[in-house]
Design a protein around this motif. Structure first.
Motif, PDB file in Angstrom:
ATOM      1  N   LEU A  36       0.374  -1.315   0.044  1.00 35.85           N
ATOM      2  CA  LEU A  36       0.188   0.588   0.494  1.00 35.85           C
ATOM      3  C   LEU A  36       1.060   1.070  -0.353  1.00 35.85           C
ATOM      4  CD1 LEU A  36      -2.327  -2.015   0.862  1.00 35.85           C
ATOM      5  CD2 LEU A  36      -3.584  -0.015   1.906  1.00 35.85           C
ATOM      6  N   GLU A  37       1.779   1.421   1.061  1.00 35.09           N
ATOM      7  CA  GLU A  37       2.602   2.296   0.864  1.00 35.09           C
ATOM      8  C   GLU A  37       3.289   2.744  -0.761  1.00 35.09           C
ATOM      9  OE1 GLU A  37       4.102   2.114   5.452  1.00 35.09           O
ATOM     10  OE2 GLU A  37       5.361   0.850   4.247  1.00 35.09           O
ATOM     11  N   ARG A  38       3.513   2.022  -1.423  1.00 36.12           N
ATOM     12  CA  ARG A  38       4.248   1.306  -3.238  1.00 36.12           C
ATOM     13  C   ARG A  38       3.150   2.950  -3.034  1.00 36.12           C
ATOM     14  NH1 ARG A  38       9.167   0.118  -5.200  1.00 36.12           N
ATOM     15  NH2 ARG A  38       9.380   0.606  -3.635  1.00 36.12           N
ATOM     16  N   PHE A  39       1.993   1.953  -3.638  1.00 37.18           N
ATOM     17  CA  PHE A  39       0.923   2.941  -4.355  1.00 37.18           C
ATOM     18  C   PHE A  39       0.411   4.563  -4.046  1.00 37.18           C
ATOM     19  CE2 PHE A  39       0.804  -1.068  -5.727  1.00 37.18           C
ATOM     20  CZ  PHE A  39       0.368  -1.429  -7.572  1.00 37.18           C
ATOM     21  N   ARG A  40       0.603   4.011  -2.681  1.00 40.27           N
ATOM     22  CA  ARG A  40       0.987   6.337  -2.159  1.00 40.27           C
ATOM     23  C   ARG A  40       2.201   6.344  -2.346  1.00 40.27           C
ATOM     24  NH1 ARG A  40      -2.817   7.482  -1.868  1.00 40.27           N
ATOM     25  NH2 ARG A  40      -4.427   6.926  -1.523  1.00 40.27           N
ATOM     26  N   GLU A  41       3.009   6.495  -2.587  1.00 40.50           N
ATOM     27  CA  GLU A  41       4.055   6.589  -3.015  1.00 40.50           C
ATOM     28  C   GLU A  41       4.491   7.102  -4.200  1.00 40.50           C
ATOM     29  OE1 GLU A  41       9.434   6.124  -3.166  1.00 40.50           O
ATOM     30  OE2 GLU A  41       8.350   4.505  -2.529  1.00 40.50           O
ATOM     31  N   TYR A  42       3.447   6.529  -4.953  1.00 36.45           N
ATOM     32  CA  TYR A  42       3.053   6.920  -6.508  1.00 36.45           C
ATOM     33  C   TYR A  42       2.132   7.877  -6.409  1.00 36.45           C
ATOM     34  CZ  TYR A  42       0.004   6.448 -10.609  1.00 36.45           C
ATOM     35  OH  TYR A  42      -0.021   6.674 -12.179  1.00 36.45           O
ATOM     36  N   SER A  43       1.573   8.064  -6.264  1.00 35.88           N
ATOM     37  CA  SER A  43       0.191   9.294  -6.122  1.00 35.88           C
ATOM     38  C   SER A  43       0.372   9.375  -4.870  1.00 35.88           C
ATOM     39  CB  SER A  43      -0.527   9.248  -7.435  1.00 35.88           C
ATOM     40  OG  SER A  43      -1.445   9.314  -6.655  1.00 35.88           O
ATOM     41  N   SER A  44      -0.617  10.766  -4.755  1.00 35.46           N
ATOM     42  CA  SER A  44      -0.944  11.126  -2.801  1.00 35.46           C
ATOM     43  C   SER A  44      -3.047  11.314  -3.285  1.00 35.46           C
ATOM     44  CB  SER A  44      -1.055  12.821  -2.477  1.00 35.46           C
ATOM     45  OG  SER A  44      -1.474  13.514  -3.622  1.00 35.46           O
ATOM     46  N   THR A  45      -2.832  10.737  -4.354  1.00 35.35           N
ATOM     47  CA  THR A  45      -3.884  11.318  -4.962  1.00 35.35           C
ATOM     48  C   THR A  45      -4.906   9.923  -5.456  1.00 35.35           C
ATOM     49  OG1 THR A  45      -3.637  12.089  -7.663  1.00 35.35           O
ATOM     50  CG2 THR A  45      -3.884  13.235  -5.539  1.00 35.35           C
ATOM     51  N   LEU A  46      -3.706   9.220  -5.391  1.00 38.53           N
ATOM     52  CA  LEU A  46      -4.902   7.918  -5.806  1.00 38.53           C
ATOM     53  C   LEU A  46      -5.332   6.901  -5.170  1.00 38.53           C
ATOM     54  CD1 LEU A  46      -4.314   5.365  -8.496  1.00 38.53           C
ATOM     55  CD2 LEU A  46      -2.406   4.146  -6.779  1.00 38.53           C
ATOM     56  N   GLN A  47      -6.794   6.624  -5.335  1.00 36.37           N
ATOM     57  CA  GLN A  47      -7.810   5.858  -4.377  1.00 36.37           C
ATOM     58  C   GLN A  47      -7.592   4.474  -4.450  1.00 36.37           C
ATOM     59  OE1 GLN A  47     -10.742   8.098  -2.977  1.00 36.37           O
ATOM     60  NE2 GLN A  47      -9.000   8.782  -4.197  1.00 36.37           N
ATOM     61  N   ILE A  48      -7.199   4.204  -3.368  1.00 39.63           N
ATOM     62  CA  ILE A  48      -6.830   2.505  -2.945  1.00 39.63           C
ATOM     63  C   ILE A  48      -7.657   1.623  -2.172  1.00 39.63           C
ATOM     64  CG2 ILE A  48      -5.066   1.066  -1.459  1.00 39.63           C
ATOM     65  CD1 ILE A  48      -3.418   3.740  -1.745  1.00 39.63           C
ATOM     66  N   ILE A  49      -8.058   0.546  -2.827  1.00 41.05           N
ATOM     67  CA  ILE A  49      -8.858  -0.293  -2.263  1.00 41.05           C
ATOM     68  C   ILE A  49      -8.542  -1.191  -2.470  1.00 41.05           C
ATOM     69  CG2 ILE A  49     -11.247  -1.619  -3.255  1.00 41.05           C
ATOM     70  CD1 ILE A  49     -11.731   0.706  -4.663  1.00 41.05           C
ATOM     71  N   LEU A  50      -8.853  -2.024  -0.380  1.00 38.97           N
ATOM     72  CA  LEU A  50      -7.924  -2.816  -0.481  1.00 38.97           C
ATOM     73  C   LEU A  50      -9.367  -4.537  -0.252  1.00 38.97           C
ATOM     74  CD1 LEU A  50      -6.044  -4.204   0.800  1.00 38.97           C
ATOM     75  CD2 LEU A  50      -5.884  -3.775   2.988  1.00 38.97           C
ATOM     76  N   VAL A  51      -8.480  -5.154  -0.893  1.00 37.78           N
ATOM     77  CA  VAL A  51     -10.105  -5.997  -0.828  1.00 37.78           C
ATOM     78  C   VAL A  51      -9.290  -7.619  -0.667  1.00 37.78           C
ATOM     79  CG1 VAL A  51     -11.090  -7.947  -1.959  1.00 37.78           C
ATOM     80  CG2 VAL A  51     -10.944  -6.161  -3.327  1.00 37.78           C
ATOM     81  N   LEU A  52      -9.615  -7.712   1.289  1.00 36.73           N
ATOM     82  CA  LEU A  52      -9.218  -8.338   2.001  1.00 36.73           C
ATOM     83  C   LEU A  52     -10.801  -9.744   2.546  1.00 36.73           C
ATOM     84  CD1 LEU A  52      -6.506  -9.314   3.545  1.00 36.73           C
ATOM     85  CD2 LEU A  52      -7.733  -7.717   5.601  1.00 36.73           C
ATOM     86  N   PRO A  53     -10.286 -11.065   3.163  1.00 34.67           N
ATOM     87  CA  PRO A  53     -10.820 -11.832   3.424  1.00 34.67           C
ATOM     88  C   PRO A  53     -11.862 -10.793   5.110  1.00 34.67           C
ATOM     89  CG  PRO A  53      -9.442 -13.072   2.962  1.00 34.67           C
ATOM     90  CD  PRO A  53      -8.934 -11.417   2.545  1.00 34.67           C
ATOM     91  N   LYS A  54     -12.503 -11.318   5.022  1.00 39.39           N
ATOM     92  CA  LYS A  54     -13.974 -10.818   5.979  1.00 39.39           C
ATOM     93  C   LYS A  54     -12.773 -11.414   7.891  1.00 39.39           C
ATOM     94  CE  LYS A  54     -18.252  -9.234   7.840  1.00 39.39           C
ATOM     95  NZ  LYS A  54     -17.782  -7.695   7.529  1.00 39.39           N
TER      96      LYS A  54
END
Length: 227
Positions: A36-54
């Motif tokens: 997740l940190e790598r994609f935030r490093e790429y862009s501060s405005t990128l909307q991150i959606i995490l899909v994780l087993p409940k």
């Protein structure tokens, strides 16, 4: 607006332990956090959606507190297959959204910023883009399914093949439409879903460090890459 759907549904069976592989630490931090940190490093405005087993979400949230994890994201439940998990992630994106959406493996913490940027920028024109790397080993094709050593095989030209990585990036409306198709066992990644919908896939150069961490050996390699 651009999005990234990070799919993390591993159970860690090939790691030989009880902790799902995406939560194992490398360089002192859980793999999934580094992703997740790598994609935030790429862009501060990128909307991150995490899909994780409940059934893994409470543990993840506990880790976030323990490590003081500050990256902002939305979270949704994983599905029966990767295809269904991506559907859940897409459901958080408005139906009229325009832009590019990427899909990335939660246990690939090392995509280069350059590769991420190239995937997103190329997808604005080409609609469907995946990063690939050359095959460096000799490849043999088995004549049939069976035990290695007991069936005929032949060498095939390795230059005819590429290894596929993530993030795989797509026009948002294209991926939403493609994921409305009925599920098919041949959907091994998101590019195969979009390809079945009729869209040609564009290849861009990946980075060899962008490994998928699935075995104890991969942890050793990842620790070396961190250093």
């Amino acid at each position: 607006m651009d999005y990234i759907i990070i799919v993390a549904g591993g159970k860690g069976l090939r790691m030989g332990g009880d902790i799902p592989k995406q939560f194992l630490p490398i360089g002192g931090r859980p793999i999934l956090m580094r992703t997740l940190e790598r994609f935030r490093e790429y862009s501060s405005t990128l909307q991150i959606i995490l899909v994780l087993p409940k059934d893994q979400q409470d543990y993840w949230l506990q880790l976030c507190k323990e490590y003081d994890f500050k990256v902002d994201y939305q979270m949704t439940d994983g599905g029966e297959t990767r295809f269904h998990s991506v559907q859940h992630g897409l459901a958080l994106i408005p139906d009229d959204a325009e832009g590019v959406v990427g899909v990335h493996d939660g246990v690939r913490p090392f995509p280069s910023i350059e590769v991420i940027r190239n995937c997103y920028e190329t997808a604005r024109e080409k609609k469907a883009v995946i990063p690939v790397i050359p095959v460096v080993e000799t490849v043999r094709k088995l004549a049939s399914i069976g035990t290695i050593g007991t069936i005929p095989s032949q060498t095939v030209p390795r230059n005819d093949y590429r290894l596929v990585q993530t993030p795989q990036t797509f026009d948002i409306q294209l991926l939403k439409a493609a994921n409305r198709q009925p599920y098919n066992d041949n959907f091994t990644d998101d590019a195969s879903v979009v390809e079945a919908y009729g869209q040609e896939i564009t290849l861009v150069e990946g980075n060899r460090e962008n490994i998928k961490i699935t075995t104890p050996y991969d942890i050793v390699v990842a620790e070396a890459l961190i250093k």
